[in-house]
Design an enzyme around this catalytic site. Structure first.
Site, PDB file in Angstrom:
ATOM      1  N   SER A 285       0.864  -1.188   0.000  1.00  0.00           N
ATOM      2  CA  SER A 285       0.000   0.000   0.000  1.00  0.00           C
ATOM      3  C   SER A 285       0.896   1.232   0.000  1.00  0.00           C
ATOM      4  O   SER A 285       2.041   1.167   0.441  1.00  0.00           O
ATOM      5  CB  SER A 285      -0.900   0.025   1.239  1.00  0.00           C
ATOM      6  N   ASP A 286       0.386   2.345  -0.481  1.00  0.00           N
ATOM      7  CA  ASP A 286       1.151   3.585  -0.351  1.00  0.00           C
ATOM      8  C   ASP A 286       0.974   4.100   1.084  1.00  0.00           C
ATOM      9  O   ASP A 286       0.137   3.596   1.851  1.00  0.00           O
ATOM     10  CB  ASP A 286       0.708   4.618  -1.398  1.00  0.00           C
ATOM     11  N   HIS A 287       1.759   5.109   1.390  1.00  0.00           N
ATOM     12  CA  HIS A 287       1.875   5.615   2.756  1.00  0.00           C
ATOM     13  C   HIS A 287       0.508   5.947   3.391  1.00  0.00           C
ATOM     14  O   HIS A 287      -0.162   6.891   2.966  1.00  0.00           O
ATOM     15  CB  HIS A 287       2.720   6.885   2.698  1.00  0.00           C
ATOM     16  N   ALA A 289      -2.303   4.547   3.148  1.00  0.00           N
ATOM     17  CA  ALA A 289      -3.459   4.461   2.241  1.00  0.00           C
ATOM     18  C   ALA A 289      -4.598   3.615   2.798  1.00  0.00           C
ATOM     19  O   ALA A 289      -5.766   3.869   2.465  1.00  0.00           O
ATOM     20  CB  ALA A 289      -3.015   3.913   0.892  1.00  0.00           C
TER      21      ALA A 289
END
Ligand code: BGC
Length: 764
Positions: A285-287, A289
């Site tokens: 996942s992105d930061h 997210a």
């Protein structure tokens, strides 16, 4: 050191290889890996499996000590933003020596355009159209990062974008699907090498899956709404190319797609990525997210957010601890099954296995008693490579009366807020680069002219006089130096300096913080304070060269009228100043070509070369009223995709096709002769575009399908041959089937997307 898991028998593997060929060996290896992971997972508790899904970094709310305790307790699977050997070793020891199952952590970082040595920003690298140069930057980045103990980079960013307003355009390779796809492949291979477990390779995590570059209005994190046809045709291929090239990991984008955030998007992560594309690696996942699913309005709370993400197929969760907190609850409630967790955990363990971390968790870290070294030592830098890639990334936009190259004589006035900035030239994701090691434009020019020409300097203006923008730029770290003199005084000083010079070199544009994550602009011109400076410089009547430093296509109509010459240098990295000097003085003949259209004004955006035609296309020779145009603006781009000048001139002959028709299984060659008609050796990029004239779906006016970069000595010519096959003619239909349609095609070949020679053939 305790050991660990001896994986397989190397000898048996080599024998298998020799006897049964590579594919059998590969299969054996896969079996061995599966068996190893299965065995390990049998011994893992549920908490330990969930721990593997946790990607953390040290921060004010999560101290090093707290993280070390969690590592020992098996609650952490991977770390990011820890970037030196001693720090990484300290963490790895907790995992390998003090956790129950001794499972090593993996270490990730944003190695985007270089690591210790900084290369040009991605948009600059794309401007080189030089896949070898890009591969070199990737290889060096991997070597330097791996030598620091890192195992994975959150790169390459292969988001296609048609949005110069978007700050992250600087991290992309531009607007074209073919160019970006080729770069994606090259970088994945450069990072990962032939053997991901070798201690000088790192895993690639392509990003941001998917369509992040299409955020509405270019406003960062905004939503994306797009037809499936356009997705598959124009935006998804580079991600797929990176997957096919073997990228070990995929980072999930922060945006929503047609209402479903990617982080909760089962269709995207399972149907497309895993099933259609057969991706076997790890998703990240992105930061933050997962937690953001609440604000997206698809999850009531963290509990729902974790459920959506794990169900969608997010394996490794960056930054928030929602998996750790919520997955056990979700299991108890039977909202998910142990198999859901096993699947995610298996992907993370497989990544570690591929990286060779189970064989030797310290492989990237050297020996514990190795002498310590200075992480930022000058001797670690690859300056020559950085300079060579940087000068290839620069695009000559204008050169009236051959003002450039400049002579190393007389007096040069170097003026502008970016001229002495070592911070800006490093670009925005130069996180492990040291600003003091960068060569500013002024320093580069000074070295090149030492003992030959006189340099004068004035800052002339701050990057902007807008105090709210300055405050924004300096909100996290004071990266912009502010001169507190009045704007009038600064300009006056610059004009005085300019009056004593033969030529003015104005280094203007954006500071690096203006083209970054969360740095979208509603206005893509050079800030007013710099325009005021340019106006005053122009009034001196001295020849005016603009050295542009910026991270996006800017609207440069006005600057184009003022300047005699303009060189687009992007943010060119550690050796940027030397590279600028090489180009300005002709020690290197510029060969860069724009990977993105430069519009005339922001109102034209989105503006991209591979657009559809409309039923009422604008014809500059016969504008008409009811045509697709802006009546208050000249139509068409200021500089088209693929454009860039040289200090020499080239001609392209008419196109010779090997046949007027192509059968589905056949091939056709298109030949042109390119000649260097000027007085200097130089490189140019020969570009081939195709157009499907009539199809069941309206097709773009042009699509790049092949290119070749060639070097020609003055007066020399070379025949360039491109092979066209049915694969080049395929497109996605409304039912998402991918195939070509018989009929007429146009072939265009030229040195940019606008000025081309044309031929036709028929697909039978
Ligand atoms: C960015 C990613 C980056 C991550 C880790 C996020 O904010 O969107 O591109 O890889 O941070 O630094």
């Amino acid at each position: 050191m305790k050991t660990l898991y001896v994986v397989g028998n190397a000898l048996a593997l080599i024998c298998a290889n020799a006897l049964a060929g590579d594919s059998t060996a590969l299969l054996d290896k896969e079996h061995e890996k599966a068996a190893f992971i299965k065995d390990l997972m049998k011994r893992m508790t549920l908490e330990e499996k969930i721990g593997q899904l946790n990607l953390v970094s040290v921060g004010p709310d999560y101290t090093k000590e707290a993280i070390m305790a969690d590592i020992r307790a098996g609650k952490v699977g991977a770390m990011f933003n820890t970037v030196t050997r001693p720090d990484i070793r300290q963490m790895q020891v907790q995992a390998v020596e003090h956790s129950r199952l001794h499972i090593p952590l993996l270490y990730a970082y944003d190695v985007i355009h270089g690591h210790r040595t900084v290369f040009p920003i991605s948009l600059g690298m794309a401007s080189s159209w030089d896949l070898d140069a890009i591969a070199l930057s990737g290889r060096i980045s991997a070597q330097e990062a791996a030598a620091d103990g890192l195992n994975l980079t959150f790169s390459p960013t292969v988001d296609i974008t048609r949005e110069p307003r978007w700050g992250r355009v600087s991290e992309t390779f531009g607007e074209d699907v073919y160019l970006t796809s080729r770069i994606a492949e090259v970088l994945v291979k450069a990072y990962q090498g032939k053997d991901l477990s070798a201690p000088d390779t790192i895993m690639a995590s392509l990003k941001h899956f998917a369509l992040y570059g299409a955020v509405e209005g270019g406003r960062d994190y905004n939503t994306v709404d797009m037809s499936p046809q356009r997705m598959f045709q124009d935006y998804l291929p580079p991600y797929q190319a990176a997957v096919n090239a073997g990228a070990g990991s995929v980072m999930v984008s922060l945006n929503a797609i047609n209402g479903i955030p990617s982080t909760a998007n089962k269709w995207l992560l399972k149907d497309v990525l895993r099933e259609q594309w057969q991706f076997k690696g790890m998703t990240i996942s992105d930061h933050g997210a997962v937690n953001e699913l609440i604000k997206h309005g698809v999850a009531q709370n963290g509990h729902d957010a974790a459920l959506l993400a794990i169900r969608a197929g997010v394996d490794l969760n960056m930054h928030d601890d929602l998996y750790g907190k919520e997955l056990p609850v979700l299991l108890k409630e039977k909202a998910i099954t142990p198999a859901d967790i096993d699947e995610a955990c298996r992907h993370v363990l497989a990544a570690k296995y591929d990286l060779g971390l189970f064989k030797d968790p310290y492989a990237y870290l050297g020996k514990a008693d190795d002498p310590s070294f200075d992480t930022n030592a000058e001797s670690r830098l690859h300056r020559d490579a950085s300079r060579s890639v940087a000068r290839k990334s620069m695009v000559l936009l204008k050169n009236e009366r051959d003002l450039l190259p400049l002579k190393k004589q007389g007096t040069l006035a170097v003026i502008g807020p970016m001229a002495k900035s070592q911070r800006d030239i490093m670009g925005n994701w130069s996180a492990a680069g040291v600003t003091a090691q960068a060569v500013s434009v002024y320093q580069g020019l000074e070295r090149a002219t030492a003992g030959k020409a006189k340099l004068l300097y004035a800052k002339g203006t701050n990057v902007t006089n807008d105090s709210s923008v300055l405050a924004y730029l300096n909100s996290y770290d004071p990266s912009v130096d502010i001169d507190h003199r009045s704007a009038e005084d600064m300009i006056e000083e610059a004009v005085e300096v300019a009056k004593h010079a033969d030529v003015i070199v104005a280094v203007v544009g954006e500071s690096q913080g203006m083209a970054h994550e969360a740095s979208s602009r509603a206005d893509i011109t050079i800030p007013t304070s710099q325009r005021d400076l340019l106006k005053a410089l122009k009034a001196t009547g001295k020849p005016l060269v603009l050295v542009l430093m910026n991270g996006r296509p800017l609207a440069l109509e006005w600057e184009n009228q003022q300047a005699d010459a303009m060189l687009e240098t992007w943010f060119s990295g550690t050796e940027g100043g030397n590279a600028v000097a090489d180009v300005l003085f002709g020690d290197y003949n510029p060969s860069g070509k724009l990977p993105m259209t430069f519009p005339r004004s922001v109102g034209q955006v989105p503006m991209y070369y591979n657009h559809l035609n409309t039923g009422r296309p604008f014809n500059p020779l016969d504008p008409g009223k009811y045509t697709s145009r802006y009546f208050d603006e000249a139509n068409g781009p200021l500089f088209p995709f693929g454009y860039g000048l040289s200090y020499t001139t080239f001609t392209v002959s008419d196109i010779a096709l090997s046949s007027p028709s192509l059968s589905k299984n056949g091939q056709l060659t298109a030949r042109v002769t390119v000649k260097n008609t000027g007085k200097r050796a130089g490189e140019t990029v020969v570009q081939l575009y195709l157009r499907d004239v009539v199809a069941s779906v309206s097709r773009p006016v042009k699509e790049l399908k092949h290119f070749k970069k060639v070097m020609l000595q003055p007066g020399k010519q070379q025949e360039i041959e491109f092979t066209i096959t049915d694969d080049d003619l395929k497109f996605y239909h409304s039912d998402l089937q991918y195939h070509s349609e018989p009929g007429d095609f146009n072939v265009y070949i030229g040195l940019d997307s606008a000025n081309v020679k044309e031929q036709q053939f028929t697909l039978l």
